[in-house]
Design an enzyme around this catalytic site. Structure first.
Site, mmCIF file in Angstrom:
data_model
loop_
_atom_site.group_PDB
_atom_site.id
_atom_site.type_symbol
_atom_site.label_atom_id
_atom_site.label_comp_id
_atom_site.label_asym_id
_atom_site.label_seq_id
_atom_site.Cartn_x
_atom_site.Cartn_y
_atom_site.Cartn_z
ATOM 1 N N ASP A 13 -0.821 -3.541 3.358
ATOM 2 C CA ASP A 13 0.626 -3.365 3.179
ATOM 3 C C ASP A 13 1.012 -3.037 1.740
ATOM 4 O O ASP A 13 2.099 -3.383 1.280
ATOM 5 C CB ASP A 13 1.398 -4.626 3.646
ATOM 6 C CG ASP A 13 0.986 -5.051 5.038
ATOM 7 O OD1 ASP A 13 0.896 -4.167 5.902
ATOM 8 O OD2 ASP A 13 0.727 -6.243 5.254
ATOM 9 N N GLY A 15 1.405 -0.044 0.573
ATOM 10 C CA GLY A 15 2.214 1.176 0.507
ATOM 11 C C GLY A 15 1.346 2.426 0.472
ATOM 12 O O GLY A 15 1.743 3.460 -0.069
ATOM 13 N N LYS A 16 0.175 2.319 1.088
ATOM 14 C CA LYS A 16 -0.775 3.453 1.079
ATOM 15 C C LYS A 16 -0.190 4.687 1.756
ATOM 16 O O LYS A 16 -0.353 5.806 1.269
ATOM 17 C CB LYS A 16 -2.082 3.056 1.796
ATOM 18 C CG LYS A 16 -2.835 1.943 1.114
ATOM 19 C CD LYS A 16 -4.009 1.475 1.924
ATOM 20 C CE LYS A 16 -3.663 0.734 3.177
ATOM 21 N NZ LYS A 16 -3.024 -0.580 3.028
ATOM 22 N N ASN A 38 -4.238 -1.476 14.176
ATOM 23 C CA ASN A 38 -3.784 -2.657 13.410
ATOM 24 C C ASN A 38 -3.040 -2.208 12.169
ATOM 25 O O ASN A 38 -2.284 -2.961 11.570
ATOM 26 C CB ASN A 38 -4.950 -3.589 13.044
ATOM 27 C CG ASN A 38 -6.143 -2.883 12.428
ATOM 28 O OD1 ASN A 38 -6.233 -1.652 12.443
ATOM 29 N ND2 ASN A 38 -7.081 -3.633 11.896
ATOM 30 N N GLY A 40 -0.292 -0.012 9.927
ATOM 31 C CA GLY A 40 1.058 0.541 10.098
ATOM 32 C C GLY A 40 1.449 1.174 8.784
ATOM 33 O O GLY A 40 1.877 0.495 7.868
ATOM 34 N N HIS A 41 1.225 2.476 8.671
ATOM 35 C CA HIS A 41 1.511 3.162 7.411
ATOM 36 C C HIS A 41 2.916 3.763 7.458
ATOM 37 O O HIS A 41 3.190 4.649 8.258
ATOM 38 C CB HIS A 41 0.442 4.227 7.141
ATOM 39 C CG HIS A 41 -0.889 3.615 6.823
ATOM 40 N ND1 HIS A 41 -2.022 4.339 6.568
ATOM 41 C CD2 HIS A 41 -1.257 2.316 6.702
ATOM 42 C CE1 HIS A 41 -3.020 3.511 6.320
ATOM 43 N NE2 HIS A 41 -2.582 2.282 6.398
ATOM 44 N N THR A 42 3.776 3.243 6.580
ATOM 45 C CA THR A 42 5.190 3.628 6.621
ATOM 46 C C THR A 42 5.469 4.769 5.652
ATOM 47 O O THR A 42 5.086 4.715 4.486
ATOM 48 C CB THR A 42 6.069 2.412 6.251
ATOM 49 O OG1 THR A 42 5.701 1.332 7.089
ATOM 50 C CG2 THR A 42 7.537 2.712 6.443
ATOM 51 N N GLN A 224 -5.625 -1.162 5.888
ATOM 52 C CA GLN A 224 -5.720 -2.564 5.458
ATOM 53 C C GLN A 224 -5.963 -2.607 3.938
ATOM 54 O O GLN A 224 -5.582 -1.667 3.258
ATOM 55 C CB GLN A 224 -6.814 -3.331 6.221
ATOM 56 C CG GLN A 224 -6.483 -3.594 7.678
ATOM 57 C CD GLN A 224 -6.768 -2.416 8.593
ATOM 58 O OE1 GLN A 224 -7.860 -1.894 8.578
ATOM 59 N NE2 GLN A 224 -5.800 -2.020 9.388
ATOM 60 N N THR A 239 -10.394 -8.254 8.498
ATOM 61 C CA THR A 239 -10.479 -7.380 9.651
ATOM 62 C C THR A 239 -11.969 -7.089 9.905
ATOM 63 O O THR A 239 -12.838 -7.650 9.233
ATOM 64 C CB THR A 239 -9.620 -6.110 9.454
ATOM 65 O OG1 THR A 239 -9.546 -5.419 10.705
ATOM 66 C CG2 THR A 239 -10.167 -5.185 8.375
ATOM 67 N N THR A 301 3.401 -5.808 13.577
ATOM 68 C CA THR A 301 3.715 -6.986 14.390
ATOM 69 C C THR A 301 5.099 -7.545 14.105
ATOM 70 O O THR A 301 5.593 -8.376 14.873
ATOM 71 C CB THR A 301 2.694 -8.110 14.084
ATOM 72 O OG1 THR A 301 2.763 -8.376 12.676
ATOM 73 C CG2 THR A 301 1.281 -7.700 14.450
ATOM 74 N N SER A 412 5.743 3.376 -8.196
ATOM 75 C CA SER A 412 6.668 3.654 -7.098
ATOM 76 C C SER A 412 7.858 2.710 -7.225
ATOM 77 O O SER A 412 7.686 1.508 -7.423
ATOM 78 C CB SER A 412 5.946 3.447 -5.769
ATOM 79 O OG SER A 412 6.873 3.463 -4.720
ATOM 80 N N VAL A 413 9.076 3.258 -7.131
ATOM 81 C CA VAL A 413 10.272 2.434 -7.345
ATOM 82 C C VAL A 413 11.179 2.394 -6.106
ATOM 83 O O VAL A 413 12.370 2.142 -6.207
ATOM 84 C CB VAL A 413 11.051 2.922 -8.591
ATOM 85 C CG1 VAL A 413 10.262 2.659 -9.860
ATOM 86 C CG2 VAL A 413 11.408 4.405 -8.485
#
Ligand code: IMP
Length: 423
Positions: A13, A15-16, A38, A40-42, A224, A239, A301, A412-413
């Site tokens: 998580d 921010g990849k 598993n 979740g890349h946003t 991950q 994992t 999740t 990153s801002v």
């Protein structure tokens, strides 16, 4: 040409997805090499927010080819939903997305086994996303798995039935209450398999070999984080894949000497979702504030993420294991206005002060040693140039660069593509 890697350096998580999306314009091929749904890349751009699970984060760009490598595990049901989510963006995924024949399939019974295994663990549960990741990798290493390439053979359904029957027997061994209707799950599964078969399957090692020879640029997108790596993470609370740099070689079929840049992504603080040790975790208002301002809820999740200070001992370890050549710091904007910032620079461990990550990092074994910093007050989210950075942010960045001996190239801002500052 060379292959660059992009990896998370904490517990996922980081921010990849955003950074891959930002960097994609410089690459011909974006490839996922491990993990599965598993992740979740946003990604956020043009006022749209999108979460990708198995599909590489280069899919929104016109030029890049997106490859799902042999090290990935694919759940056809989740995958097809992901494809359907792309339809509204009119993305020609049949042309831009290809799959390694050696990637393994997550079966419905893998998901059930995950649920049974977690339920049987009781309080010692890992906090898995329950997507069937662990059982699928177990079948891979146990040499029982079904791969994408098997779908081209007539015999695959027989193989499927045998494996699913075995899984059902295993589920009953756990002696826990897992309710399911496998017939119903299989209808959805076999339908999804037919959709999956509309995509192109490749011999990915050969594909990458040729691409490298032809001078194509490749970015391998990790999922991950390094501290969830099955070998180097906080085992057993990890994992089931190698999330670190070496995993990109085995998960794509590229040689180590082809790897050039290793982009390490980290948040200006630390989060973790699921169980397991987290030395700098905060249980107070400051941690709650990080969670609130940073919207720290799992993309897959929806679970709240645990929050804490930046842990330089763990971050240094991740940089070493991965051979990170440049760093990207995410979410510094979340900390704006905090009274003070703390960074863990060492641990008190068995009566000594140590600066490396020991075998046991449970709370009873390590106590973090902190260095304190004044925090920046300014809103960073509108900034577009490092010359606008407040002096406290510059001091924080300088300190981290000195300690880690690696340049922080991107700050990153905010979640949008545009909120990305190159240094
Ligand atoms: P699994 O890989 O779903 O079995 O989950 C194992 C552990 O890794 C759990 O603690 C999960 O919360 C964590 N995990 C798995 N995938 C991610 C991810 O993409 N981001 C953050 N944590 C993850």
């Amino acid at each position: 040409m060379a292959v660059d890697l992009l990896l998370g350096l904490q517990w996922g998580d980081e921010g990849k997805g955003k950074i891959v999306d930002v960097l994609t314009k410089d690459y011909d091929i974006i490839a996922r090499f491990q993990g599965g749904p598993n992740a979740g890349h946003t990604l956020e751009f043009d006022g749209i927010k999108h979460v990708l699970r198995t599909i590489p984060s280069g899919i929104f760009h016109d030029k890049a080819m997106n490859v799902i490598g042999n090290g990935v595990v694919i759940d056809p049901v989740v995958f097809v939903k992901e494809l359907e989510g792309l339809d509204k963006f009119k993305i020609d995924y049949k042309a831009k997305l290809i799959l390694s024949r050696k990637a393994h399939l997550i079966l419905p019974t893998h998901r059930l086994l995950d649920a049974a295994s977690e339920a049987a663990k009781g309080k010692a549960k890992i906090g898995s996303t329950l997507k069937g990741i662990g059982p699928t990798y177990m079948d891979k290493t146990g040499r029982n798995g079904i791969r994408i390439g098997d779908l081209e053979l007539d015999s695959w359904k027989e193989k499927y039935r045998n494996l699913a029957d075995k899984h059902e027997a295993m589920i009953s061994f756990y002696n826990v209450d897992v309710q399911y209707d496998l017939d119903e799950m299989e209808v959805e599964f076999f339908e999804a398999i037919e959709r999956l078969k509309e995509l192109t399957f490749i011999d990915s090692e050969e594909y990458f070999h040729k691409a490298i020879k032809a001078g194509k640029t490749i970015l391998a997108e990790g999922a991950q984080g390094s501290l969830l790596d099955v070998d180097f993470g906080t085992y057993p609370f990890v994992t089931s894949s190698n999330t670190t740099a070496a995993g990109a070689c085995t998960g794509l079929g590229i040689a180590p000497n082809q790897v050039k840049e290793v982009h390490g992504i980290f948040k200006a603080y630390t989060t973790r979702v699921g169980s397991g040790p987290f030395p700098t975790e905060l249980f107070d208002e400051t941690g709650a504030e990080m969670a609130k301002v940073g919207h720290e809820f799992g993309a897959v999740t929806g679970r709240p993420r645990r929050c804490g200070w930046l842990d330089l001992v763990a971050l240094k370890y991740a940089c070493q294991v991965n051979g990170v050549t440049q760093l990207n710091m995410m979410k510094g904007d979340v900390l704006s206005g905090f009274k003070t910032l703390k960074v863990c620079t060492a641990y008190k461990y068995k009566g000594e002060t140590i600066s490396h990550l020991p075998y046991n990092i449970e709370p009873e074994n390590v106590t973090p040693v902190y260095t304190e910093f004044p925090c920046w007050k300014e809103d960073l989210t509108k900034m577009s140039n490092p010359s606008q950075f407040p002096k406290e942010l510059n001091a924080y960045i300088d300190f981290l660069e000195k300690e880690l001996e690696i340049p922080i190239k991107i700050v990153s801002v905010g979640p949008d593509r545009k909120q990305t500052i190159n240094r």
